[in-house]
Design an enzyme around this catalytic site. Structure first.
Site, short mmCIF file in Angstrom:
data_model
loop_
_atom_site.label_atom_id
_atom_site.label_comp_id
_atom_site.label_asym_id
_atom_site.label_seq_id
_atom_site.Cartn_x
_atom_site.Cartn_y
_atom_site.Cartn_z
N ASP A 1 0.81 -1.22 0.00
CA ASP A 1 0.00 0.00 0.00
C ASP A 1 0.84 1.27 0.00
O ASP A 1 0.30 2.37 0.01
CB ASP A 1 -0.97 -0.01 1.19
CG ASP A 1 -0.24 -0.08 2.52
OD1 ASP A 1 0.93 -0.49 2.55
OD2 ASP A 1 -0.84 0.29 3.55
N TYR B 1 -1.79 -1.76 -4.55
CA TYR B 1 -2.73 -0.77 -4.00
C TYR B 1 -2.02 0.55 -3.74
O TYR B 1 -1.68 0.88 -2.61
CB TYR B 1 -3.32 -1.34 -2.69
CG TYR B 1 -4.49 -0.57 -2.11
CD1 TYR B 1 -5.61 -0.30 -2.87
CD2 TYR B 1 -4.48 -0.13 -0.79
CE1 TYR B 1 -6.69 0.39 -2.34
CE2 TYR B 1 -5.56 0.55 -0.23
CZ TYR B 1 -6.67 0.81 -1.02
OH TYR B 1 -7.75 1.48 -0.49
N ARG C 1 -5.93 7.66 -4.73
CA ARG C 1 -6.52 6.37 -4.33
C ARG C 1 -7.77 6.60 -3.48
O ARG C 1 -7.87 7.58 -2.76
CB ARG C 1 -5.48 5.60 -3.50
CG ARG C 1 -5.81 4.15 -3.27
CD ARG C 1 -4.68 3.46 -2.54
NE ARG C 1 -4.58 3.87 -1.15
CZ ARG C 1 -3.55 3.56 -0.35
NH1 ARG C 1 -2.53 2.85 -0.80
NH2 ARG C 1 -3.53 3.95 0.90
N ASP C 2 -8.69 5.65 -3.55
CA ASP C 2 -9.90 5.66 -2.74
C ASP C 2 -10.70 6.94 -3.01
O ASP C 2 -11.10 7.65 -2.09
CB ASP C 2 -9.52 5.55 -1.25
CG ASP C 2 -10.63 4.98 -0.39
OD1 ASP C 2 -11.59 4.41 -0.96
OD2 ASP C 2 -10.55 5.09 0.85
N SER D 1 -8.78 5.60 3.09
CA SER D 1 -7.58 4.98 2.55
C SER D 1 -6.92 5.83 1.46
O SER D 1 -6.23 5.31 0.59
CB SER D 1 -7.90 3.58 2.00
OG SER D 1 -8.11 2.69 3.07
N ASP E 1 -11.30 -1.48 -5.22
CA ASP E 1 -12.28 -0.37 -5.35
C ASP E 1 -12.12 0.50 -6.59
O ASP E 1 -13.06 1.24 -6.94
CB ASP E 1 -12.27 0.58 -4.13
CG ASP E 1 -12.78 -0.09 -2.87
OD1 ASP E 1 -13.26 -1.24 -2.96
OD2 ASP E 1 -12.69 0.52 -1.81
N TRP F 1 -19.02 -0.25 5.61
CA TRP F 1 -17.82 -1.05 5.32
C TRP F 1 -16.71 -0.90 6.34
O TRP F 1 -15.68 -1.56 6.26
CB TRP F 1 -17.26 -0.67 3.94
CG TRP F 1 -17.10 0.82 3.72
CD1 TRP F 1 -18.00 1.64 3.09
CD2 TRP F 1 -16.04 1.67 4.17
NE1 TRP F 1 -17.55 2.95 3.10
CE2 TRP F 1 -16.34 2.99 3.75
CE3 TRP F 1 -14.85 1.45 4.87
CZ2 TRP F 1 -15.50 4.09 4.01
CZ3 TRP F 1 -14.01 2.54 5.12
CH2 TRP F 1 -14.34 3.83 4.70
N ASP G 1 -9.89 -0.53 8.97
CA ASP G 1 -10.45 -0.02 7.71
C ASP G 1 -10.38 1.50 7.63
O ASP G 1 -10.42 2.06 6.52
CB ASP G 1 -11.92 -0.42 7.59
CG ASP G 1 -12.10 -1.92 7.45
OD1 ASP G 1 -11.30 -2.56 6.76
OD2 ASP G 1 -13.05 -2.45 8.06
C1 BGC Z 1 -5.58 0.41 4.05
C2 BGC Z 1 -4.22 -0.11 3.68
C3 BGC Z 1 -4.03 -1.51 4.23
C4 BGC Z 1 -5.17 -2.40 3.81
C5 BGC Z 1 -5.07 -3.77 4.43
C6 BGC Z 1 -6.66 -0.57 3.62
O1 BGC Z 1 -7.88 -0.14 4.12
O2 BGC Z 1 -5.78 1.66 3.47
O3 BGC Z 1 -3.24 0.75 4.21
O4 BGC Z 1 -2.81 -2.04 3.79
O5 BGC Z 1 -6.40 -1.84 4.17
O6 BGC Z 1 -5.24 -3.73 5.80
#
Ligand code: BGC
Length: 448
Positions: free
Chosen positions: A141, A174, A179-180, A186, A226, A369, A403
């Site tokens: 990430d 990711y 992003r997001d 995220s 996503d 979520w 999350d």
């Molecule tokens: C987070 C990431 C993380 C992933 C898995 C995502 O919601 O933004 O930083 O690596 O979840 O936990």
């Protein structure tokens, strides 16, 4: 993993396939390329590297529509697109999980080991400790995490030799710029306005460089949770509309470059409560199909990943009341509805995240979520899936990682993480959430 939407934004009309010209995002040159070297109107043939030139939108602010045509060129094979690859590659044959031992993430094992030391009840602690032996995906990430992949691949390679087994390493790609785009929790490190596309290419190039060194280890990747689902239902969100072209270009780049080093990929396809609504199925299928064929049908793409970091059942014994109105009220129904709509040779194979789906009927709305209260670990990863469409049940979200933060003053605070069915006192997304992990352990179904 996130949004529920019955809303549907009209996707752009089909692009005409101009004879003798490559389509937007299609290949238009490079060593060994014998196809068209010019692009359809609105796209410019751009050298990506010596082996690969691609038709990219003529300017970053171009109003060129996204690739939504279902091209007839998908053949299931593709020419090589990266230095060092060996020429024409063939699609993945058979279920890539069969016959492989899944490499256990040392990062997650370490998180779990620390968590266990904080649990005073010996029975719960013992149950919690077993979670470290259940394979989860490794989330890349941030670009800073990419070097760790090399360490894991080296470790998997040496285990493979010493144990005489085939090893498979599971990763999540990711790190898209912006992003997001439809949520806050995220938001990532790269920004479209600040060199994000080039930063993303560099991120992918670094992953490729690591993987290239260990051709003996199989790598399975979930691509950009996503992102494509947001392009199906959330183009009314300005950040998503602005990110559309960049997401498509970056995911295309990821598919092509990772394919060239043999990575087996599942593009993220949201979940039953998102793209599974009848109005969203066909636009989603069109987007996956066109993106794939416009990328030259990259051989590493195996199919789609669903329910990543979400809570839906694979097969619900009874529909959760919150799913009312959607005939596809679980992941199996969603997959069975979507698969026949995928065209142009798109490989209709799936993996389904069940890591946190052990307890059902816990949400107030299907779109909730964030750290949903009362969730338990779910069905363990297995290739015994009950459907020939589904390669494996997997755990993509490492259970216990948050999350999104519930701290309202954080720049990444998303209101979903403050809802009554979200667990309070939550830290930043991706960081460890001890209380949440303990609930997942206690409510695991089947029990740990
Ligand atoms: C987070 C990431 C993380 C992933 C898995 C995502 O919601 O933004 O930083 O690596 O979840 O936990």
């Amino acid at each position: 993993m996130k949004i529920t939407s019955t809303g549907l934004l009209a996707l752009s009309s089909l692009l005409p396939l101009a004879l003798g010209q490559s389509q937007l995002y299609g290949q238009c040159g490079g060593i060994g390329w014998s196809g068209a070297t010019t692009c359809v109107s609105g796209a410019t043939c751009t050298v990506v590297n010596a082996y690969y030139s691609q038709c990219l939108p003529s300017s970053a602010s171009s109003s060129t529509p996204p690739p939504t045509s279902t091209s007839s060129t998908g053949t299931g094979t593709t020419t090589s697109s990266a230095p060092g690859s060996t020429g024409t590659t063939t699609p993945v044959a058979g279920n890539p999980f069969e016959g492989y031992e899944i490499y256990l993430s040392p990062y997650y094992a370490n998180e779990v080991a620390n968590a266990v030391t904080q649990i005073s009840d010996p029975t719960t602690a013992a149950a919690a400790a077993t979670v470290a032996n259940i394979p989860t995906f490794i989330w890349l990430d941030q670009v800073a995490k990419v070097p760790s992949l090399g360490t894991y691949l080296a470790d998997a390679s040496s285990k493979q030799q010493s144990e005489g087994k085939n090893y498979l390493v599971q990763i999540v790609v990711y790190d898209l710029p912006d992003r997001d785009c439809a949520a806050l929790a995220s938001n990532g490190e790269f920004s479209i306005a600040d060199n994000g596309e080039a930063d993303y290419h560099n991120y992918i190039d670094q992953i490729v460089a690591q993987i290239k060194q260990y051709p003996d280890v199989r790598v399975v990747a979930v691509i950009e949770p996503d992102s494509l689902a947001n392009l199906v239902t959330n183009l009314s969100v300005p950040k998503c509309a602005n990110a559309q072209t960049t997401y498509l270009e970056c995911v295309t780049y990821a598919m092509q470059q990772l394919s060239a080093v043999g990575v087996i990929m599942y593009l993220d396809a949201g979940h039953a409560g998102w793209l599974g609504w009848p109005a969203n199925l066909s636009p989603a299928a069109q987007l996956f199909t066109s993106l794939y064929s416009n990328a030259g049908s990259p051989s590493g793409v195996r199919g789609l990943a669903t329910n990543v970091a979400n809570y839906n059942a694979l097969v619900a014994t009874t529909p959760d009341p919150i799913t009312q109105g959607d005939p596809n009220y679980d992941e199996m129904l969603y997959i069975e509805a979507l698969a026949p709509m995928l065209g142009s040779g798109f490989p209709a194979h799936f993996i389904v995240d069940q890591g946190r789906s052990g307890v059902q009927d816990i949400r107030q709305q299907w779109g909730d979520w964030c750290n949903v209260l009362g969730a338990g670990f779910g069905t363990r990863p297995t290739t015994n899936t009950g459907s020939s469409l589904i390669d494996s049940i997997v755990w993509v979200k490492p259970g216990g990682e948050c999350d999104g933060t519930s701290n309202t003053s954080s720049p990444r605070y998303d209101a979903h993480c403050g809802l009554p069915d979200a667990t309070p006192n939550a830290p930043e997304a991706g960081t460890w959430f001890q209380a949440y992990f303990e609930t997942l352990v206690e409510k695991a179904n089947p029990p740990l």
